[in-house]
Structure formats: structure tokens, C-alpha cells
Design a protein around this motif. Structure first.
Motif, PDB file in Angstrom:
ATOM      1  N   VAL A 191       4.762  17.333   0.653  1.00 50.09           N
ATOM      2  CA  VAL A 191       4.978  16.025   1.708  1.00 50.09           C
ATOM      3  C   VAL A 191       6.159  15.246   1.339  1.00 50.09           C
ATOM      4  CG1 VAL A 191       3.683  14.426   0.215  1.00 50.09           C
ATOM      5  CG2 VAL A 191       3.710  14.379   2.962  1.00 50.09           C
ATOM      6  N   LEU A 192       6.930  15.247  -0.051  1.00 53.02           N
ATOM      7  CA  LEU A 192       7.760  14.511  -0.443  1.00 53.02           C
ATOM      8  C   LEU A 192       9.176  15.371   0.269  1.00 53.02           C
ATOM      9  CD1 LEU A 192       6.767  13.471  -3.815  1.00 53.02           C
ATOM     10  CD2 LEU A 192       6.723  11.959  -1.588  1.00 53.02           C
ATOM     11  N   ASP A 193       9.162  16.414   0.340  1.00 57.12           N
ATOM     12  CA  ASP A 193      10.283  17.258   0.806  1.00 57.12           C
ATOM     13  C   ASP A 193      10.796  16.837   2.178  1.00 57.12           C
ATOM     14  OD1 ASP A 193      10.067  18.804  -1.163  1.00 57.12           O
ATOM     15  OD2 ASP A 193       9.277  20.480  -0.324  1.00 57.12           O
ATOM     16  N   ALA A 194      10.032  16.044   2.870  1.00 61.28           N
ATOM     17  CA  ALA A 194      10.483  15.712   4.130  1.00 61.28           C
ATOM     18  C   ALA A 194      11.302  14.100   4.013  1.00 61.28           C
ATOM     19  CB  ALA A 194       9.495  15.382   5.214  1.00 61.28           C
ATOM     20  N   LEU A 253      12.092 -14.071  16.266  1.00 63.87           N
ATOM     21  CA  LEU A 253      11.318 -13.578  15.276  1.00 63.87           C
ATOM     22  C   LEU A 253       9.894 -14.156  15.673  1.00 63.87           C
ATOM     23  CD1 LEU A 253      13.295 -13.807  11.639  1.00 63.87           C
ATOM     24  CD2 LEU A 253      12.201 -11.914  12.817  1.00 63.87           C
ATOM     25  N   ARG A 254       8.972 -13.500  15.150  1.00 67.96           N
ATOM     26  CA  ARG A 254       7.488 -13.736  15.218  1.00 67.96           C
ATOM     27  C   ARG A 254       7.092 -13.119  13.679  1.00 67.96           C
ATOM     28  NH1 ARG A 254       4.898 -15.420  19.979  1.00 67.96           N
ATOM     29  NH2 ARG A 254       6.608 -16.086  21.562  1.00 67.96           N
ATOM     30  N   THR A 255       6.709 -14.064  12.880  1.00 63.06           N
ATOM     31  CA  THR A 255       6.543 -14.160  11.402  1.00 63.06           C
ATOM     32  C   THR A 255       5.625 -14.344  10.834  1.00 63.06           C
ATOM     33  OG1 THR A 255       8.997 -14.319  10.928  1.00 63.06           O
ATOM     34  CG2 THR A 255       7.696 -14.052   9.378  1.00 63.06           C
ATOM     35  N   ALA A 256       4.464 -13.284  10.188  1.00 60.94           N
ATOM     36  CA  ALA A 256       3.334 -13.743   9.628  1.00 60.94           C
ATOM     37  C   ALA A 256       3.729 -13.660   8.020  1.00 60.94           C
ATOM     38  CB  ALA A 256       2.348 -12.482   9.739  1.00 60.94           C
ATOM     39  N   ALA A 257       2.659 -14.579   7.464  1.00 61.96           N
ATOM     40  CA  ALA A 257       2.783 -14.975   6.004  1.00 61.96           C
ATOM     41  C   ALA A 257       1.657 -14.000   5.416  1.00 61.96           C
ATOM     42  CB  ALA A 257       2.427 -16.321   5.602  1.00 61.96           C
ATOM     43  N   VAL A 258       2.076 -12.583   5.347  1.00 65.60           N
ATOM     44  CA  VAL A 258       1.508 -11.730   4.607  1.00 65.60           C
ATOM     45  C   VAL A 258       1.913 -11.208   3.293  1.00 65.60           C
ATOM     46  CG1 VAL A 258       0.049  -9.599   4.849  1.00 65.60           C
ATOM     47  CG2 VAL A 258       0.286 -10.913   6.962  1.00 65.60           C
ATOM     48  N   PRO A 259       1.424 -11.544   2.171  1.00 65.51           N
ATOM     49  CA  PRO A 259       2.167 -11.066   0.977  1.00 65.51           C
ATOM     50  C   PRO A 259       1.777  -9.793   0.677  1.00 65.51           C
ATOM     51  CG  PRO A 259      -0.144 -12.219   0.731  1.00 65.51           C
ATOM     52  CD  PRO A 259       0.074 -12.410   1.806  1.00 65.51           C
ATOM     53  N   TYR A 260       2.919  -9.232   0.117  1.00 67.11           N
ATOM     54  CA  TYR A 260       2.866  -7.691  -0.407  1.00 67.11           C
ATOM     55  C   TYR A 260       3.799  -7.444  -1.494  1.00 67.11           C
ATOM     56  CZ  TYR A 260       2.996  -2.638   0.023  1.00 67.11           C
ATOM     57  OH  TYR A 260       2.818  -1.299  -0.359  1.00 67.11           O
ATOM     58  N   GLN A 261       3.272  -6.740  -2.454  1.00 66.43           N
ATOM     59  CA  GLN A 261       4.096  -6.373  -3.758  1.00 66.43           C
ATOM     60  C   GLN A 261       3.732  -4.949  -3.937  1.00 66.43           C
ATOM     61  OE1 GLN A 261       6.267  -8.205  -5.206  1.00 66.43           O
ATOM     62  NE2 GLN A 261       5.804  -9.969  -3.871  1.00 66.43           N
ATOM     63  N   ASN A 262       4.848  -4.206  -4.547  1.00 66.39           N
ATOM     64  CA  ASN A 262       4.665  -2.614  -4.898  1.00 66.39           C
ATOM     65  C   ASN A 262       3.530  -2.695  -5.859  1.00 66.39           C
ATOM     66  OD1 ASN A 262       6.509  -1.651  -3.169  1.00 66.39           O
ATOM     67  ND2 ASN A 262       8.276  -2.046  -4.631  1.00 66.39           N
ATOM     68  N   HIS A 263       3.285  -3.563  -6.873  1.00 69.76           N
ATOM     69  CA  HIS A 263       2.206  -3.279  -7.765  1.00 69.76           C
ATOM     70  C   HIS A 263       0.836  -3.498  -7.511  1.00 69.76           C
ATOM     71  CE1 HIS A 263       2.976  -7.888  -7.988  1.00 69.76           C
ATOM     72  NE2 HIS A 263       1.775  -7.844  -8.168  1.00 69.76           N
ATOM     73  N   MET A 264       0.854  -4.066  -5.970  1.00 71.64           N
ATOM     74  CA  MET A 264      -0.711  -4.257  -5.585  1.00 71.64           C
ATOM     75  C   MET A 264      -1.606  -2.704  -5.654  1.00 71.64           C
ATOM     76  SD  MET A 264      -0.122  -6.688  -2.161  1.00 71.64           S
ATOM     77  CE  MET A 264       0.107  -8.187  -2.153  1.00 71.64           C
ATOM     78  N   GLY A 265      -2.696  -3.245  -5.878  1.00 70.14           N
ATOM     79  CA  GLY A 265      -3.753  -1.589  -5.909  1.00 70.14           C
ATOM     80  C   GLY A 265      -3.968  -1.362  -4.332  1.00 70.14           C
ATOM     81  N   VAL A 266      -4.607  -0.307  -4.160  1.00 70.07           N
ATOM     82  CA  VAL A 266      -5.156   0.266  -2.894  1.00 70.07           C
ATOM     83  C   VAL A 266      -5.820  -0.633  -2.074  1.00 70.07           C
ATOM     84  CG1 VAL A 266      -6.247   2.162  -1.700  1.00 70.07           C
ATOM     85  CG2 VAL A 266      -5.009   2.474  -3.804  1.00 70.07           C
ATOM     86  N   ILE A 280      -2.255  10.207   0.829  1.00 69.34           N
ATOM     87  CA  ILE A 280      -3.352  11.175   0.515  1.00 69.34           C
ATOM     88  C   ILE A 280      -2.812  12.143  -0.646  1.00 69.34           C
ATOM     89  CG2 ILE A 280      -4.618  13.209   1.290  1.00 69.34           C
ATOM     90  CD1 ILE A 280      -4.753  11.610   4.065  1.00 69.34           C
ATOM     91  N   ALA A 281      -1.453  12.684  -0.466  1.00 70.47           N
ATOM     92  CA  ALA A 281      -0.890  13.508  -1.326  1.00 70.47           C
ATOM     93  C   ALA A 281      -0.916  12.824  -2.992  1.00 70.47           C
ATOM     94  CB  ALA A 281       0.345  14.173  -1.083  1.00 70.47           C
ATOM     95  N   MET A 282      -0.803  11.435  -2.697  1.00 74.21           N
ATOM     96  CA  MET A 282      -0.505  10.685  -4.011  1.00 74.21           C
ATOM     97  C   MET A 282      -1.788  10.391  -4.532  1.00 74.21           C
ATOM     98  SD  MET A 282       2.726  10.778  -4.713  1.00 74.21           S
ATOM     99  CE  MET A 282       2.804   9.489  -6.005  1.00 74.21           C
ATOM    100  N   ARG A 338       5.778   5.959  -8.452  1.00 73.89           N
ATOM    101  CA  ARG A 338       5.147   7.122  -8.867  1.00 73.89           C
ATOM    102  C   ARG A 338       5.754   8.458  -8.183  1.00 73.89           C
ATOM    103  NH1 ARG A 338      -0.713   4.743  -9.190  1.00 73.89           N
ATOM    104  NH2 ARG A 338       0.197   3.203  -7.636  1.00 73.89           N
ATOM    105  N   ALA A 339       6.177   8.391  -7.102  1.00 72.77           N
ATOM    106  CA  ALA A 339       6.646   9.452  -6.343  1.00 72.77           C
ATOM    107  C   ALA A 339       8.040   9.738  -6.649  1.00 72.77           C
ATOM    108  CB  ALA A 339       6.561   9.240  -4.922  1.00 72.77           C
TER     109      ALA A 339
END
Length: 404
Positions: free
Chosen positions: A310-313, A60-73, A137-139, A235-236
């Protein structure tokens, strides 16, 4: 052979996530040296500690990069850029790989893999999990037209540069092959391969009669018929469709309980509906190895998406997990999943965002339970034939070996 894997989101079966690559990496590491360049995003979200964080043999090579679904664009974009920068640096520091496996999403993770492959003069395989940038883009997440053009050009150039391209559904393959005909960035459509998302049949086997009975007792569901949605409240995913259908179905079938397992954008809407209606309940996210008992407890599970082409795929994990334990599905995509459930008679299609149609379909199914039983049996059979991640891992290994 040394395989370098670029994946921003590593999970294991202790996490409330599909853990596709945990299964694939575990098998690959039995035969080859594997270095995984990733982040620690999901490690703090483990719900149990029954599995090693990485499969045996994976460095493993691991970066401490936070990410959450509620984050803005903007905040998400920063997380993508931070990982890409880390992956570029680490990709140049590790021992030279024989082949690189770049996994999108996001597209920037695969872009980093492509750059390292170019600089180190090694081939790379591009795995497309979602259709980026078409999906964001579609979203409406990328409204800037010049930026859209940049992202589409990046996508086409990466398809062109990759030795092989792996998609997770037939419709994704069709999309990529159509891109291959772009006059400025053409490439051989034959290098596109479909490897379904699939599921872990050995974990599905843990959904025993005893496990299901224990869940029913714990949640007070004796004598109740269960409709399950397990996944992101995004949302999707058209969560308002399910909430509206639940309300419309209740008068005719008061014995039906809807379980919503997960979290996301519609957390508050689901919680408010559960507070108003006793037939709607919220289930906290479950670890990967435990989710199959919930699917087996259900009489039918929901696989909804908005009615965007695009969501059909999409190749959603819940589709495979449900069928693997013999629970039929209702899909709202008009693409390959609709064709699949109709061809194999393991589920049904209901139009996207049409709550009345969904409630009517479910009322008809609950009135003829034999349909549900037969569809479930069909689903379990096709899952054993086509969804086994052990077989998918073998095919992925063959593609990586051939790309060398």
C-alpha cells in the motif's frame, strides 16, 4: 463559481509541511469564490510569519480541533469525528456552493464533503491523498474486521458518488480504478485523474548558492558530504533503516554526515543515534519556504518507506522537493517512484529495510560523484516539466469547473 473545500489540515509555507493546497487554493481564488472549511491544528506550528495564513480571497471556517502525530488511535479517531461534525454543520450554513472539493486524509473529511454535496444537491470532487482505509489497516491501526469492512464500503461508496476523483500518483490511480470494478459499487474508471503532489518551483528558486553556503557555515558542514532525510519520523518511514545504513557507511566514508530533519514516532531513536554518532545530526523542522536550501545542500536525499504494497503508491513531498533543486533521491518503494527514477535517471532504488544494500549503494555513489551530478541535473529538468504546482493548480481548477 463558489467552491467549498473540505480539508482537515490547512497549512501555509510558514509551516513545516508540504502546503500543497495553499498553492492550489491561491490560484483557484483568483478566478472563483472559495470557502475553506478546516481546523486550526497547524496555525500554532508556524515557524515564521512571511505568508498570510490563507491565500488572498479564501474565506476560512476554522474549527479548534487539536491533533498531534503522537496521539493514539482512539484520540485520533475523536479528532476525525470532531472535524467531520464541524464540517457537516458549516457546510450546511455557508452559501450554497456550485461544487465541493473534499480532501482525504482522513477519509472522514471527504465523507463530510460527500454528505454536504448530497444534501445540498451539488457535485463534488474527491481528492485522495493517501489510500484510506488501506493504509491505516496495513499499519495495524484498525485491527477490528467489522470496522474494516465498514471503512472499505464507505470508501467505495464515496468513489461512486464523486463526480471526479483526483489521486496524487499513478499507483493510486491504478488502485482506485481497480476498486471501480467492485460489482456492488462500480463506477467509471475514466473519472479518476492523476495530479502529482508536485512542488513549488518559485520557492525552490530561493535555494541559491548563497543560501546553501550560509547553511554549511552555520552547521559546520564545510567539506562534508550530506545525506538528507526531511520528513516525518513515522513508523511507515523506516527510520531504523536509515540509522543502520548510516552506521554501516561511516567506516568507508567518514566525510559523510546524515541530517534528519523532522519529528515523529522515532524522535527518541534518532536523538539517541545522534548522541552516539557524530555523523548523525538532528535538524529541527523547517518552514516550507526554507527547506529547499537544505535539499540543495545535500548530495543525495532519502525517500524511505516500509516494504508494504500500500505504501508503493505514496506521493511524498520530499521526493519532488529534492529533485526540484537538483538533488537526486534514493527510494525504497518498489512502485511508481522506483519506475520514475529509473526511467528518468534521477535517482536510485534500494530495497526496503535492507540497510546493507543501502549503505553499499551510497558507498558506490560517493565513489563516483559524476553519477550524482548527472542524476541531479536530470531531476531538476523533469521537475520543471512535470512538478510545477502552478500547472497542477490549473488542472485542478479545470476539473472543478467541469464537475459543476
Amino acid at each position: 463559481m463558489h467552491v467549498a473545500v473540505f480539508s482537515q489540515y490547512h497549512t501555509n509555507p510558514d509551516c513545516p509541511a508540504t502546503s500543497r493546497h495553499y498553492s492550489l487554493l491561491a490560484q483557484l481564488a483568483q478566478h472563483h469564490r472559495v470557502t475553506l472549511i478546516t481546523t486550526s491544528t497547524w496555525e500554532s506550528q508556524r515557524l515564521t510569519w512571511e505568508f498570510a495564513w490563507a491565500p488572498e480571497g479564501v474565506e476560512l471556517r476554522t474549527a479548534a480541533v487539536p491533533y498531534q502525530n503522537h496521539m493514539g488511535v482512539a484520540r485520533r479517531g475523536l479528532a476525525f469525528a470532531q472535524y467531520a461534525a464541524y464540517a457537516l454543520r458549516e457546510g450546511l450554513r455557508i452559501a450554497k456552493p456550485d461544487v465541493i472539493w473534499g480532501i482525504s486524509t482522513p477519509l472522514t473529511a471527504a465523507w463530510a464533503a460527500a454528505q454536504v454535496a448530497r444534501w445540498r444537491r451539488v457535485p463534488w470532487v474527491f481528492e485522495v491523498q493517501d489510500l484510506w482505509p488501506a493504509f491505516p489497516i496495513a499499519m495495524g491501526a484498525v485491527p477490528n474486521r467489522p470496522l474494516q469492512r465498514v471503512l472499505y464500503h464507505m470508501e467505495r461508496s464515496m468513489y461512486q458518488q464523486a463526480q471526479a476523483i483526483v489521486t496524487l500518483s499513478p499507483d493510486m490511480t491504478t488502485y482506485v480504478q481497480e476498486v471501480s470494478r467492485h460489482p456492488a459499487d462500480s463506477f467509471a474508471p475514466e473519472k479518476v485523474h492523476t495530479l502529482l503532489n508536485g512542488t513549488d518551483l518559485q520557492l525552490a528558486a530561493l535555494a541559491t548558492d548563497e543560501a546553501v553556503a550560509a547553511l554549511r557555515q552555520e552547521w559546520g558542514l564545510a567539506g562534508r558530504r550530506v545525506v538528507l532525510y526531511a520528513g516525518t519520523f513515522g513508523r511507515a518511514n523506516d527510520i531504523p533503516l536509515l540509522l543502520a545504513a548510516a552506521v554501516q557507511l561511516a567506516p568507508a566514508h567518514p566525510d559523510v554526515v546524515w541530517l534528519f530533519m523532522g519529528h515523529g514516532f522515532y524522535d527518541q531513536a534518532v536523538a539517541e543515534a545522534a548522541a552516539l554518532h557524530p555523523f548523525i545530526r538532528v535538524v529541527p523542522p523547517q518552514p516550507r519556504h526554507a527547506v529547499f536550501a537544505w535539499f540543495r545542500m545535500a548530495e543525495v536525499s532519502m525517500v524511505p518507506f516500509l516494504g508494504l504494497p500500500v505504501l508503493d503508491a505514496n506521493s511524498p513531498a520530499k521526493f519532488y522537493d529534492s529533485l526540484a533543486v537538483g538533488t537526486p533521491v534514493v527510494v525504497t518503494n518498489s512502485g511508481w517512484t522506483k519506475a520514475f527514477v529509473e526511467r528518468h535517471r534521477c535517482g536510485w532504488y534500494s530495497p526496503a529495510s535492507n540497510a546493507a544494500a543501502l549503505a553499499e549503494l551510497l558507498a558506490q555513489l560517493f565513489s563516483t560523484p559524476a553519477q550524482l551530478r548527472v542524476a541531479g541535473q536530470n531531476g531538476r529538468l523533469i521537475a520543471q516539466q512535470e512538478f510545477d504546482r502552478q500547472q497542477i493548480a490549473s488542472r485542478m481548477q479545470q476539473l472543478l469547473e467541469a464537475a459543476r
